[in-house]
Design a protein around this motif. Structure first.
Motif, PDB file in Angstrom:
ATOM      1  N   VAL A  56       0.831  -1.206   0.000  1.00  0.00           N
ATOM      2  CA  VAL A  56       0.000   0.000   0.000  1.00  0.00           C
ATOM      3  C   VAL A  56       0.864   1.255   0.000  1.00  0.00           C
ATOM      4  N   ARG A  60       1.381   4.172  -2.924  1.00  0.00           N
ATOM      5  CA  ARG A  60       1.140   5.589  -2.643  1.00  0.00           C
ATOM      6  C   ARG A  60       2.370   6.433  -2.967  1.00  0.00           C
ATOM      7  N   GLN A 201      -8.835   8.573  -0.271  1.00  0.00           N
ATOM      8  CA  GLN A 201      -8.451   7.218   0.114  1.00  0.00           C
ATOM      9  C   GLN A 201      -6.940   7.039   0.107  1.00  0.00           C
ATOM     10  N   TYR A 202      -6.258   7.677  -0.875  1.00  0.00           N
ATOM     11  CA  TYR A 202      -4.813   7.586  -0.956  1.00  0.00           C
ATOM     12  C   TYR A 202      -4.159   8.261   0.243  1.00  0.00           C
ATOM     13  N   ARG A 203      -4.795   9.313   0.745  1.00  0.00           N
ATOM     14  CA  ARG A 203      -4.208  10.073   1.845  1.00  0.00           C
ATOM     15  C   ARG A 203      -4.562   9.489   3.206  1.00  0.00           C
ATOM     16  N   ALA A 204      -5.774   8.996   3.374  1.00  0.00           N
ATOM     17  CA  ALA A 204      -6.246   8.585   4.699  1.00  0.00           C
ATOM     18  C   ALA A 204      -5.893   7.141   5.039  1.00  0.00           C
ATOM     19  N   PHE A 205      -6.221   6.205   4.155  1.00  0.00           N
ATOM     20  CA  PHE A 205      -6.056   4.797   4.501  1.00  0.00           C
ATOM     21  C   PHE A 205      -4.606   4.403   4.787  1.00  0.00           C
ATOM     22  N   PRO A 206      -3.616   4.845   3.996  1.00  0.00           N
ATOM     23  CA  PRO A 206      -2.236   4.490   4.358  1.00  0.00           C
ATOM     24  C   PRO A 206      -1.835   4.973   5.752  1.00  0.00           C
ATOM     25  N   LYS A 207      -2.307   6.153   6.159  1.00  0.00           N
ATOM     26  CA  LYS A 207      -1.996   6.637   7.500  1.00  0.00           C
ATOM     27  C   LYS A 207      -2.646   5.755   8.557  1.00  0.00           C
ATOM     28  N   TYR A 208      -3.919   5.392   8.358  1.00  0.00           N
ATOM     29  CA  TYR A 208      -4.599   4.532   9.323  1.00  0.00           C
ATOM     30  C   TYR A 208      -3.910   3.171   9.421  1.00  0.00           C
ATOM     31  N   PHE A 209      -3.597   2.576   8.275  1.00  0.00           N
ATOM     32  CA  PHE A 209      -2.991   1.250   8.280  1.00  0.00           C
ATOM     33  C   PHE A 209      -1.604   1.279   8.922  1.00  0.00           C
TER      34      PHE A 209
END
Length: 294
Positions: A56, A60, A201-209
């Protein structure tokens, strides 16, 4: 843009230090709990989690780097078309006092144009550079929402006046007009990158994961690393946080950060080449400051 041989760990640490310190204390708490509590956490498939997260983050970073590299290509095209524009107007206009004056004016207007474009992309005021280059405070282009495009419009009108005066023919005018279209296309590409962020989605999900993985990391490593868990887990987490930060640093290539494109250096190069074309002294080339080219 960092032009040294390697990025500085200190700069990366400065951006991730708060998350890294929080991660270290979390790792320390997990380690202490492991030794004082009879409860043992189940084994976690960290290899699967880490592999998925790496894919992921890699995707990104590649997306962010594509934006950064496209911005550099567009500015490289702007450098080339700037030289071609100066060469064309100086060659096509008649070698008379009025013709040379118009040619010099058009070249200076283009220098003002690239400075205005740089300032617009960096969300800065273009007035000081435009007034310095054109040596006047009376610039109606500054009243427009897009001053750089206003400069192009004024340049095109000056060329049409030259055509009506018989100084250049329609074939020459068409050639110069094509260069103006190339400038406008490059500017449009830069504005597209600047005004279109990566999808949420590109900005938020990688940070959460990434944060979730860093939370689970010491739980899965404590049985293997023991008392070394806070150091080992924090170091592994820092690598993932650093890759996450790389994507954030590259996503806007036209900012004014150490990782962004050296727009000041590029526009200074254009100004130097075009000044010499009309017999003016070139400004000194931009030099790195503490290993950073702005």
């Amino acid at each position: 843009m960092i032009v040294g041989r390697s990025p500085r760990i200190r700069q990366s640490f400065q951006k991730a230090w708060s998350a890294l310190i929080a991660l270290f204390f979390w790792d320390l708490a997990v380690t202490i709990f492991y030794y004082i509590s009879p409860f043992k956490a189940p084994a976690l498939p960290l290899t699967i989690f880490g592999t998925a997260l790496a894919l992921v983050l890699g995707f990104r970073v590649n997306s962010a780097y594509s934006r950064w590299w496209e911005g550099r290509i567009l500015w490289g095209a702007m450098v080339n078309v700037s030289r071609s524009f100066a060469r064309a107007v100086l060659a096509y206009l008649p070698d008379t006092p009025d013709g040379r004056a118009l040619g010099n004016l058009l070249v200076r207007r283009h220098i003002a144009y690239v400075h205005a474009l740089r300032c617009q992309l960096r969300r800065q005021d273009p007035a000081p550079d435009m007034q310095r280059v054109l040596e006047t405070d009376d610039l109606p282009e500054l009243e427009r929402r897009n001053p750089a495009n206003g400069v192009l419009d004024g340049t095109d009108r000056a060329l049409m006046n030259a055509v009506r005066s018989g100084w250049i023919d329609t074939i020459q005018q068409s050639r110069i007009e094509g260069l103006l279209v190339d400038m406008s296309n490059a500017q449009g590409g830069m504005e597209r990158i600047k005004n279109t962020p990566l999808p949420a989605q590109y900005r938020a999900f990688p940070k959460y994961f990434t944060r979730l993985f860093c939370i689970l990391l010491p739980i899965g490593l404590v049985e293997t690393l023991g008392v070394a868990t806070p150091v080992g887990s924090a170091f592994a987490g820092f690598m993932f946080l650093a890759v996450l930060q790389i994507g954030d640093d590259l996503v806007d290539p036209f900012g004014n950060d150490v990782h962004d494109l050296p727009l000041s250096s590029i526009t200074t190069t254009i100004e130097g080449d075009l000044n010499q074309a009309i017999g003016l002294p070139a400004p000194p080339p931009a030099q790195p400051v503490n290993g950073i080219l702005w």
